[in-house]
Design a protein around this motif. Structure first.
Motif, mmCIF file in Angstrom:
data_model
loop_
_atom_site.group_PDB
_atom_site.id
_atom_site.type_symbol
_atom_site.label_atom_id
_atom_site.label_comp_id
_atom_site.label_asym_id
_atom_site.label_seq_id
_atom_site.Cartn_x
_atom_site.Cartn_y
_atom_site.Cartn_z
ATOM 1 N N UNK A 104 25.964 -2.043 1.701
ATOM 2 C CA UNK A 104 25.484 -0.711 2.017
ATOM 3 C C UNK A 104 26.473 0.331 1.554
ATOM 4 N N UNK A 105 25.968 1.537 1.409
ATOM 5 C CA UNK A 105 26.778 2.625 0.879
ATOM 6 C C UNK A 105 27.678 3.243 1.945
ATOM 7 N N UNK A 106 28.820 3.700 1.485
ATOM 8 C CA UNK A 106 29.817 4.386 2.314
ATOM 9 C C UNK A 106 29.966 5.820 1.811
ATOM 10 N N UNK A 107 30.578 6.705 2.607
ATOM 11 C CA UNK A 107 30.792 8.078 2.152
ATOM 12 C C UNK A 107 31.499 8.111 0.793
ATOM 13 N N UNK A 108 30.996 8.997 -0.061
ATOM 14 C CA UNK A 108 31.522 9.101 -1.418
ATOM 15 C C UNK A 108 30.616 8.467 -2.447
ATOM 16 N N UNK A 109 29.649 7.669 -2.007
ATOM 17 C CA UNK A 109 28.665 7.068 -2.908
ATOM 18 C C UNK A 109 27.620 8.128 -3.242
ATOM 19 N N UNK A 110 27.130 8.136 -4.472
ATOM 20 C CA UNK A 110 26.125 9.118 -4.898
ATOM 21 C C UNK A 110 24.777 8.904 -4.219
ATOM 22 N N UNK A 111 24.535 7.698 -3.726
ATOM 23 C CA UNK A 111 23.283 7.352 -3.061
ATOM 24 C C UNK A 111 23.577 6.912 -1.636
ATOM 25 N N UNK A 112 22.552 6.890 -0.808
ATOM 26 C CA UNK A 112 22.636 6.325 0.535
ATOM 27 C C UNK A 112 21.609 5.213 0.608
ATOM 28 N N UNK A 113 22.027 4.018 1.007
ATOM 29 C CA UNK A 113 21.088 2.911 1.109
ATOM 30 C C UNK A 113 21.780 1.572 0.984
ATOM 31 N N UNK A 114 20.982 0.571 0.636
ATOM 32 C CA UNK A 114 21.447 -0.813 0.639
ATOM 33 C C UNK A 114 20.873 -1.562 -0.551
ATOM 34 N N UNK A 115 21.619 -2.551 -1.021
ATOM 35 C CA UNK A 115 21.185 -3.354 -2.167
ATOM 36 C C UNK A 115 21.483 -4.822 -1.896
ATOM 37 N N UNK A 163 31.561 3.967 -6.690
ATOM 38 C CA UNK A 163 30.580 3.768 -5.624
ATOM 39 C C UNK A 163 31.191 2.896 -4.524
ATOM 40 N N UNK A 164 31.558 3.479 -3.385
ATOM 41 C CA UNK A 164 32.113 2.696 -2.284
ATOM 42 C C UNK A 164 31.012 2.051 -1.443
ATOM 43 N N UNK A 165 31.184 0.764 -1.129
ATOM 44 C CA UNK A 165 30.186 -0.002 -0.378
ATOM 45 C C UNK A 165 30.879 -0.981 0.573
ATOM 46 N N UNK A 166 30.067 -1.527 1.492
ATOM 47 C CA UNK A 166 30.550 -2.572 2.395
ATOM 48 C C UNK A 166 29.469 -3.647 2.499
ATOM 49 N N UNK A 167 29.870 -4.908 2.442
ATOM 50 C CA UNK A 167 28.924 -6.012 2.589
ATOM 51 C C UNK A 167 28.421 -6.019 4.027
ATOM 52 N N UNK A 168 27.076 -6.010 4.180
ATOM 53 C CA UNK A 168 26.480 -5.946 5.521
ATOM 54 C C UNK A 168 25.874 -7.273 5.957
#
Length: 165
Positions: free
Chosen positions: A104-115, A85-90
């Motif tokens: 938040x999610x980056x391309x290649x993540x199974x989901x789109x959104x933020x945690x 799961x690729x992400x970037x700290x926002x």
């Protein structure tokens, strides 16, 4: 996928930072918390561990990140078995009684959104809370196809985050 593959990629959703306030419509929402101890010392320790990817690692996930401590722009690969799961700290929260970060999610993540992963100290009760807030929707054909399973995994991992620190 490698960390170096993430540079320059755009987030896969537009509501960047929304875990800090009202969660956006059109997504599945998660908002869970648990008491993890008492006292300022416990808060300091949990906040320190949390910003070093502690909720993720403590939940049994493997984490590769471009920084040792969460900071805005840090890129992260979270591994759950064969799933990456690729992400970037926002954003980062660094307040007297609240510490944590959201990614938040980056391309290649199974989901789109933020945690959001947060540790909060309540001076009135002396209690320390771990909190997770998120919004997401399926971003791949296989996560949509396996929706009941991916949703169950998401719930289980969220519970593990809260016990991790």
């Amino acid at each position: 996928m490698k960390l170096t593959d993430l540079a320059g990629k755009s987030l896969t959703y537009t509501e960047v930072g929304a875990t800090a306030g009202a969660l956006p419509a059109g997504y599945h929402h998660v908002s869970k918390s648990a008491v993890i101890g008492r006292g300022r010392e416990r808060f300091e320790r949990a906040g320190n561990d949390g910003t070093r990817w502690g909720m993720l690692r403590g939940a049994g996930l493997r984490v590769e990140a471009t920084t040792a401590v969460a900071e805005v722009g840090a890129e992260v690969l979270v591994h759950l078995g064969p799933v990456v799961a690729p992400c970037r700290v926002v954003y980062v929260v660094d307040e007297q009684d609240r510490r944590g970060f959201a990614y938040g999610t980056l391309p290649g993540h199974a989901e789109a959104g933020e945690e959001l992963f947060l540790v909060r100290y309540d001076p009135a009760t002396d209690l320390v809370h771990a909190e997770v807030r998120a919004f997401s929707r399926h971003a791949t054909w296989w996560s949509r196809l396996g929706a009941p399973l991916t949703s169950a995994i998401q719930r289980a991992v969220t519970d593990r985050y809260l016990r991790a620190l």
